[in-house]
Design an enzyme around this catalytic site. Structure first.
Site, PDB file in Angstrom:
ATOM      1  N   GLY A 158       8.781 -51.035 -46.180  1.00 53.70           N
ATOM      2  CA  GLY A 158      10.093 -50.824 -45.574  1.00 53.70           C
ATOM      3  C   GLY A 158      10.129 -49.681 -44.587  1.00 53.70           C
ATOM      4  N   HIS A 159      10.016 -48.462 -45.103  1.00 53.19           N
ATOM      5  CA  HIS A 159      10.265 -47.269 -44.302  1.00 53.19           C
ATOM      6  C   HIS A 159       9.480 -47.242 -42.989  1.00 53.19           C
ATOM      7  CE1 HIS A 159      11.515 -43.117 -43.758  1.00 53.19           C
ATOM      8  NE2 HIS A 159      10.260 -42.826 -43.457  1.00 53.19           N
ATOM      9  N   ASN A 163      11.051 -54.733 -46.342  1.00 50.15           N
ATOM     10  CA  ASN A 163      12.202 -54.146 -47.033  1.00 50.15           C
ATOM     11  C   ASN A 163      13.192 -53.622 -45.979  1.00 50.15           C
ATOM     12  OD1 ASN A 163      13.891 -52.116 -48.206  1.00 50.15           O
ATOM     13  ND2 ASN A 163      12.611 -52.189 -50.022  1.00 50.15           N
ATOM     14  N   ARG A 176      28.128 -44.901 -41.785  1.00 48.93           N
ATOM     15  CA  ARG A 176      29.357 -44.807 -41.013  1.00 48.93           C
ATOM     16  C   ARG A 176      30.412 -45.813 -41.429  1.00 48.93           C
ATOM     17  NH1 ARG A 176      28.456 -41.925 -36.159  1.00 48.93           N
ATOM     18  NH2 ARG A 176      30.618 -42.373 -35.667  1.00 48.93           N
ATOM     19  N   GLU A 225       3.762 -55.397 -59.119  1.00 49.39           N
ATOM     20  CA  GLU A 225       3.678 -54.703 -57.839  1.00 49.39           C
ATOM     21  C   GLU A 225       3.207 -53.292 -58.153  1.00 49.39           C
ATOM     22  OE1 GLU A 225       6.911 -55.043 -55.051  1.00 49.39           O
ATOM     23  OE2 GLU A 225       6.324 -53.179 -54.048  1.00 49.39           O
ATOM     24  N   ASP A 251      16.294 -52.320 -46.604  1.00 47.16           N
ATOM     25  CA  ASP A 251      17.331 -51.427 -47.146  1.00 47.16           C
ATOM     26  C   ASP A 251      17.805 -50.404 -46.114  1.00 47.16           C
ATOM     27  OD1 ASP A 251      16.922 -52.688 -49.550  1.00 47.16           O
ATOM     28  OD2 ASP A 251      15.883 -51.013 -50.499  1.00 47.16           O
ATOM     29  N   HIS A 252      16.870 -49.880 -45.323  1.00 47.72           N
ATOM     30  CA  HIS A 252      17.236 -48.827 -44.370  1.00 47.72           C
ATOM     31  C   HIS A 252      18.241 -49.314 -43.329  1.00 47.72           C
ATOM     32  CE1 HIS A 252      14.656 -45.917 -46.042  1.00 47.72           C
ATOM     33  NE2 HIS A 252      13.555 -46.182 -45.383  1.00 47.72           N
ATOM     34  N   ARG A 305      24.097 -47.724 -52.755  1.00 49.19           N
ATOM     35  CA  ARG A 305      24.038 -46.765 -51.645  1.00 49.19           C
ATOM     36  C   ARG A 305      23.669 -47.429 -50.318  1.00 49.19           C
ATOM     37  NH1 ARG A 305      18.709 -43.182 -53.161  1.00 49.19           N
ATOM     38  NH2 ARG A 305      19.860 -42.863 -55.085  1.00 49.19           N
ATOM     39  N   HIS A 306      22.987 -48.563 -50.387  1.00 48.72           N
ATOM     40  CA  HIS A 306      22.680 -49.256 -49.118  1.00 48.72           C
ATOM     41  C   HIS A 306      23.036 -50.748 -49.200  1.00 48.72           C
ATOM     42  CE1 HIS A 306      18.936 -49.605 -51.339  1.00 48.72           C
ATOM     43  NE2 HIS A 306      18.498 -48.410 -51.006  1.00 48.72           N
ATOM     44  N   GLU A 320      14.826 -56.260 -55.495  1.00 45.10           N
ATOM     45  CA  GLU A 320      14.418 -55.158 -56.371  1.00 45.10           C
ATOM     46  C   GLU A 320      15.629 -54.737 -57.176  1.00 45.10           C
ATOM     47  OE1 GLU A 320      12.959 -52.047 -53.920  1.00 45.10           O
ATOM     48  OE2 GLU A 320      11.322 -53.240 -53.150  1.00 45.10           O
ATOM     49  N   ARG A 345      20.856 -51.304 -55.535  1.00 46.09           N
ATOM     50  CA  ARG A 345      20.900 -50.157 -56.454  1.00 46.09           C
ATOM     51  C   ARG A 345      22.223 -50.126 -57.186  1.00 46.09           C
ATOM     52  NH1 ARG A 345      16.636 -46.185 -55.245  1.00 46.09           N
ATOM     53  NH2 ARG A 345      17.668 -44.986 -56.849  1.00 46.09           N
ATOM     54  N   HIS A 351      16.827 -53.883 -52.216  1.00 47.35           N
ATOM     55  CA  HIS A 351      17.047 -53.246 -53.523  1.00 47.35           C
ATOM     56  C   HIS A 351      18.549 -53.082 -53.721  1.00 47.35           C
ATOM     57  CE1 HIS A 351      15.852 -49.619 -56.323  1.00 47.35           C
ATOM     58  NE2 HIS A 351      16.725 -50.436 -56.886  1.00 47.35           N
ATOM     59  N   THR A 393      14.086 -42.435 -53.259  1.00 55.03           N
ATOM     60  CA  THR A 393      13.541 -43.788 -53.280  1.00 55.03           C
ATOM     61  C   THR A 393      12.884 -43.978 -54.650  1.00 55.03           C
ATOM     62  OG1 THR A 393      11.963 -45.269 -52.201  1.00 55.03           O
ATOM     63  CG2 THR A 393      11.405 -42.950 -52.159  1.00 55.03           C
ATOM     64  N   THR A 394      12.291 -45.156 -54.891  1.00 48.68           N
ATOM     65  CA  THR A 394      11.706 -45.410 -56.214  1.00 48.68           C
ATOM     66  C   THR A 394      10.428 -44.588 -56.361  1.00 48.68           C
ATOM     67  OG1 THR A 394      12.470 -47.642 -55.787  1.00 48.68           O
ATOM     68  CG2 THR A 394      11.265 -47.295 -57.819  1.00 48.68           C
ATOM     69  N   HIS A 437       4.907 -49.155 -51.426  1.00 46.20           N
ATOM     70  CA  HIS A 437       5.498 -47.814 -51.433  1.00 46.20           C
ATOM     71  C   HIS A 437       4.672 -46.855 -50.589  1.00 46.20           C
ATOM     72  CE1 HIS A 437       8.097 -44.564 -52.513  1.00 46.20           C
ATOM     73  NE2 HIS A 437       8.900 -45.475 -52.989  1.00 46.20           N
ATOM     74  N   GLY A 438       5.314 -46.352 -49.569  1.00 40.81           N
ATOM     75  CA  GLY A 438       4.690 -45.346 -48.708  1.00 40.81           C
ATOM     76  C   GLY A 438       3.641 -45.905 -47.759  1.00 40.81           C
TER      77      GLY A 438
END
Ligand code: PXP
Length: 238
Positions: A214-215, A7, A18, A151, A9-10, A49-50, A70, A45, A43, A100-101, A191-192
């Site tokens: 992702g993260h 993922n 910026r 998922e 997204d980040h 936002r990203h 997503e 959204r 994702h 996040t979700t 997730h996580g």
């Protein structure tokens, strides 16, 4: 071997912070691919936002890896999905104020909303995965909705602060996975997840065929680069 969806997204979050043209989302996806990613997950959204609509177009047209989009089960995002035609659409619940979700879909109470979206996406040639908490009633509803995959939300497992809770959550994921596989659904999870908790999860739950992470991977990439961060995660999945 378990498929790894990365993922990114980040990467877009940093760009949007910026309003610059960098970091380049396609370059990030290609680095993830070089590290062994099996799919790219993003994702779109509702608040954008990203990830932006243009990111989806570029990833879809320039990247050879399958795209997993997503998305919330809402009209305008569904239209974007049908135009973009990712390999997979993963339906997720979305709340604007969340970071996040935070939880899975409630397929039981929202059956009437989700069902037509699943239909439309499937008719558009897109495989549908449903992001749910690891509960039996949710898995059964996903099967009734004729989704291709579920998922399972691993957030509570990942966030457990003691072994008792962790084992309890693991057991829920194990049972839900077994049931899903028995009902003919592909089993993904995410997730996580990070470099310490992913190994024990896949060892305990052999039904898992795919992870979306992702993260932890993007955070690790700050120190070693995205290709190496993905490669390190892939090595845990052997
Ligand atoms: N899978 C789904 C459905 C998600 O919504 C997310 C978060 O965007 C992930 C996987 C990845 O979670 P994380 O960033 O915690 O690895």
């Amino acid at each position: 071997m378990i498929r790894l969806g990365v993922n990114i997204d980040h990467v877009a979050t940093i760009r949007q912070a910026r309003g610059t043209a960098y970091p380049d989302i396609l370059a990030a996806a290609r680095l993830a691919q070089a590290g062994g990613a099996d799919q790219i997950t993003v994702h779109l959204r509702e608040d954008r936002r990203h990830i932006q609509d243009g990111d989806l177009r570029i990833l879809r047209s320039e990247l050879s890896l399958p795209l997993n989009m997503e998305m919330a089960a809402v009209k305008d995002i569904t239209e974007v999905a049908l135009r973009t035609r990712p390999a997979t659409a993963t339906l997720v619940p979305e709340r604007r104020e969340e970071q996040t979700t935070e939880r899975g879909l409630n397929l039981v109470s929202e059956y009437q909303i989700i069902s037509p979206t699943v239909e439309k996406l499937k008719k558009g040639g897109i495989a549908v995965s449903l992001f749910i908490d690891p509960f039996e009633d949710q898995v059964r509803a996903a099967s009734e909705l004729k989704a291709h995959a579920v998922e399972l939300h691993t957030g509570l497992y990942a966030g457990a602060t003691n072994m008792l809770t962790r084992d309890k959550e693991l057991e829920k994921i194990r049972r839900a996975s077994r049931l899903a596989k028995g009902l003919g659904l592909k089993v993904a999870a995410g997730h996580g997840l990070h470099y310490e908790n992913t190994g024990p999860l896949i060892k305990a739950v052999p039904e898992i065929e795919e992870l979306n992470i992702g993260h932890a991977v993007v955070a690790r990439a700050i120190f070693v680069g995205l290709d190496i961060a993905v490669k390190e995660m892939k090595e845990l999945l052997i």
